[in-house]
Design a protein around this motif. Structure first.
Motif, PDB file in Angstrom:
ATOM      1  N   UNK A  75     124.186  51.099  99.437  1.00 13.09           N
ATOM      2  CA  UNK A  75     122.736  51.067  99.329  1.00 13.09           C
ATOM      3  C   UNK A  75     122.304  51.252  97.880  1.00 13.09           C
ATOM      4  N   UNK A  77     118.952  52.421  95.838  1.00 15.26           N
ATOM      5  CA  UNK A  77     117.647  53.046  96.044  1.00 15.26           C
ATOM      6  C   UNK A  77     116.643  52.524  95.023  1.00 15.26           C
ATOM      7  N   UNK A  80     117.230  56.483  90.681  1.00 15.95           N
ATOM      8  CA  UNK A  80     118.356  57.406  90.788  1.00 15.95           C
ATOM      9  C   UNK A  80     119.574  56.770  91.457  1.00 15.95           C
ATOM     10  N   UNK A  81     119.934  55.572  91.001  1.00 20.70           N
ATOM     11  CA  UNK A  81     121.139  54.939  91.527  1.00 20.70           C
ATOM     12  C   UNK A  81     122.388  55.327  90.756  1.00 20.70           C
ATOM     13  N   UNK A  82     122.183  55.938  89.578  1.00 24.43           N
ATOM     14  CA  UNK A  82     123.316  56.368  88.762  1.00 24.43           C
ATOM     15  C   UNK A  82     123.186  57.855  88.486  1.00 24.43           C
ATOM     16  N   UNK A  83     124.335  58.536  88.370  1.00 25.20           N
ATOM     17  CA  UNK A  83     124.319  59.922  87.917  1.00 25.20           C
ATOM     18  C   UNK A  83     124.189  59.912  86.398  1.00 25.20           C
ATOM     19  N   UNK A  84     123.107  60.508  85.861  1.00 19.14           N
ATOM     20  CA  UNK A  84     122.866  60.395  84.420  1.00 19.14           C
ATOM     21  C   UNK A  84     123.903  61.115  83.568  1.00 19.14           C
TER      22      UNK A  84
END
Lengths: 230, 502
Positions: A75, A77, A80-84
């Motif tokens: 999925x 979104x 916030x699709x990546x961990x920063x």
């Protein structure tokens, strides 16, 4: 084949019902006004929200008991699709092993996936050092690597400009065709549906309607869709 | 954690049963505890109102620094502050010296005066921060509206500021009252004697000098009842949030432009700054002379204190992180209950915990040999409320932002902790470790119950130097303790900040 079997979702005054089948390998747009329940429907399929009644089936298997990470789907979104705090390569590597203990072969696969989405050599960058389009590409590289047969896209490119959005949707279509994945794409823009979706589901007035071929649907919209398109 | 709070309490209650009833000295201790706490809280809050008002409506260079400094007494070791206050207000302090040529005798602050003075020194900054928060919570638009209606400073006070103060002051008063009821180190150094003994100090004396465990236990129960009563009141009147950020936004105020008000505000800010900074300056000035030839026992104590502080910091995190994670995961009422349980130790007394641990451990092991680990444990329990307050919102934020992504990746257990939560929590973890280490470094409480000369921590060693009137060495040790406490906080807090991703 994705089957939503007599699905009912109720949250306070909100209600949505769906009894729908999506053929494998199709790209299907979920079109409708905001608040109609497009994202909620995706959340139920992904396992973040239990339905009030009914079942979600993939190739005849009930997905109900499975946790979100164990379902045969990936999925994207809205944000916030990546961990920063992780690099692009680490973010992609999560698609192979959630604990990131990758073998040499797996590291090679990560590099290959990044190269496939046009980010060769950028694996060491953190998301803050990438542009919005590049971040979308990192997330798509991870989906490519996870190799799950169903892709759920919850307006992930809404913040991008029109040209960039078209480019990203094109990449989604190419990746889906290469892997044979089924795609559900939430959008409020009929142009998105026209650009890549074989079929379109109208979500309006508490009902997720069965998919229809996009071109035919948009050429001769039913009343509810006409009201939305204006 | 509950075991530590309630278990020690049960042990104390069991032991107290056989004890005699309260003697007149015990009643005196209870009366003194209440009197000094009431006076300290009232004075702190009353003095904080004009200081906070001045800080809220004035802009001047160094304002942000001064507000940051108001947070410093929180990690300042009590005994160090006492030495600084004695250097200013003591018999041979600055004020006594200034009065001597006028033929006025040296002032004597031991007793109620000194205890209240020290408590105001610690709590005036806290009260100022709490009340300043209230001021800055008044929307700027209200003041704009007031300006457009030509309100005078008096109108603003009546229509905007007084309603705010009415909601903020009771909470601030009770928080400080609560803190002062568990006063031990201040009473130990500046109080004492039948007229100036707090309940905490009476526990220590019963335990240490009379070795009357039954009486110590009975006094502990009184202390617990006192804290529980104050804490219940504090919960009833909604205590303000506390150590929040965003305090350096000055308000544009048009109603307070007159030269008289300017002078008044300047005076309040200047007096508050002097009251806080001169004692600290005296510690540095007097300590520099003594720090080079400290006796070796001080250095050994410093080493032990460092070990206790680091152990306590680690223990705090080990206790607080799972509690914060569980509180967020449970959510709703169970999560709030878990958090409340953690915050409960704010009302617990270290000496009660120490007495309980002694009663529990005495049949099994020699508590004196365990003095340092027990100190680390009790210090960790005392730091827990602050750790939870820092960690729980950060965990909630990390889960709200990245929980679904982590779920969809199938990130669970240690991988989720290592890859998602710990990196997102670096700042609050650094802050927690720094705070816990600094609080433990400067703590003079439970260690005084157990320690023999071979196991003294630096604050206890410092107290012994003071009690032996070796003021030169005490000043040097105070500077060392101050540097170590602030240094520990700075290193950990900084470690959490650098390279942390936004």
């Amino acid at each position: 084949m994705l089957r939503l079997e007599r699905l009912e979702i109720r949250q306070g005054a909100f209600r949505l019902s769906a009894d729908v089948t999506v053929e494998p390998g199709r790209i299907v747009a979920l079109l409708g006004p905001s608040g109609a329940g497009k994202s909620t429907l995706l959340d139920v399929i992904a396992g973040f929200l239990p339905p009030t009644s009914g079942r979600v089936l993939w190739n005849g298997t009930d997905l109900g008991p499975l946790a979100p990470g164990a379902r045969p789907l990936s999925m994207l979104f809205q944000d916030n699709n990546l961990f920063p705090h992780l690099t692009a390569a680490q973010n992609v590597g999560l698609g192979l092993r959630p604990d990131l203990r990758l073998s040499t072969d797996q590291r090679g696969a990560v590099d290959a996936a990044l190269a496939r989405v046009g980010l060769e050599g950028l694996g060491a960058r953190k998301p803050a050092e990438l542009s919005g389009g590049q971040r979308g590409r990192v997330a798509l590289a991870r989906i490519l690597l996870r190799g799950r047969p169903l892709m759920l896209l919850d307006e992930p490119f809404a913040a991008l400009g029109p040209a960039l959005k078209t480019e990203m949707l094109g990449l989604v279509r190419d990746l889906a065709r290469e892997t044979g994945a089924t795609v559900l794409l939430v959008t409020h823009d009929p142009a998105d549906a026209r650009a890549i979706a074989d079929e379109t589901m109208l979500v309006a007035d508490g009902i997720a309607h069965p998919p229809h071929p996009t071109a035919a649907l948009l050429a001769d919209p039913p009343a509810a869709l006409r009201a939305y398109l204006g | 954690m509950l075991g530590l709070s309630l278990g020690t309490l049960a042990a104390v209650a069991w032991r107290a049963e056989g004890a005699a009833t309260l003697g007149p000295a015990d009643w005196a201790a209870l009366r003194f505890t209440l009197t000094q706490a009431l006076l300290s809280a009232a004075l702190s809050v009353a003095l904080a109102v004009p200081v906070a008002r001045a800080l809220a409506r004035r802009q001047f260079p160094g304002r942000a620094l001064l507000i940051a400094l108001l947070g410093a007494p929180f990690i300042l070791p009590v005994i160090v502050a006492v030495i600084g206050l004695l250097a200013v207000f003591g018999r041979s302090g600055l004020i006594s010296q200034a009065l001597a040529p006028l033929g006025l005798g040296p002032i004597d602050i031991y007793g109620l005066g000194g205890v209240v003075l020290a408590h105001v020194f610690f709590n005036l900054p806290l009260a100022t921060r709490l009340i300043l928060q209230g001021w800055l919570a008044i929307p700027a638009e209200r003041f704009r509206l007031a300006a457009s209606l030509c309100f005078s400073a008096r109108d603003v006070a009546r229509l905007l500021e007084w309603p705010m103060l009415r909601s903020v002051l009771p909470g601030a008063f009770l928080v400080i009252f609560l803190i002062c009821t568990t006063s031990f180190a201040v009473a130990l150094t500046l109080g004492g004697g039948p007229r100036a003994t707090t309940v905490e100090l009476a526990i220590y004396q019963a335990f240490r000098f009379e070795f009357d465990l039954g009486r110590a236990a009975l006094l502990s129960l009184i202390q617990v009842a006192l804290c529980a009563g104050a804490a219940a009141l504090a919960f009833a009147v909604t205590v303000p949030g506390g150590f929040g950020a965003g305090l350096d936004r000055p308000l544009a105020r048009r109603d307070a432009g007159g030269p008289g008000l300017r002078l008044l505000d300047g005076l309040w800010i200047g007096l508050a700054a002097l009251f806080l900074l001169v004692p600290l300056g005296m510690i540095v000035a007097r300590g520099l002379a003594g720090i080079l030839d400290l006796p070796p026992s001080v250095w050994q104590a410093a080493g032990r204190s460092l070990a206790v502080a680091l152990g306590s910091a680690a223990l705090t995190l080990i206790l607080a992180l799972p509690m914060a994670l569980a509180a967020v995961r449970l959510g709703g009422a169970p999560g709030a209950a878990l958090q409340a349980a953690g915050l409960m130790t704010i009302a617990a007394s270290p000496l009660v915990m120490g007495t309980g641990l002694f009663i529990l451990l005495f049949p099994l092991a020699d508590p004196v040999a365990l003095a340092l680990p027990l100190t680390a444990l009790v210090n960790a329990a005392m730091s827990l409320p602050f750790a939870l307050r820092a960690l729980t919102p950060a965990v909630a934020e990390a889960e709200a932002g990245f929980g679904r992504l982590a779920d969809s990746m199938g990130l669970r257990g240690t991988a989720r902790l290592r890859l998602v939560l710990l990196p997102r929590l670096r700042r609050p973890i650094g802050f927690t470790l720094g705070l816990a280490a600094a609080l433990s470094m400067g703590d003079l409480g439970v260690i005084a119950l157990f320690a023999d000369p071979d196991r003294a921590t630096l604050p206890l060693q410092l107290y012994r130097l003071m009690a032996a009137y070796r003021m030169e060495a005490a000043a040097g040790a105070a500077l060392l303790l101050l540097a170590l406490s602030l240094g520990l906080f700075w290193i950990f807090d900084r470690g959490g900040r650098i390279h942390a991703q936004a």
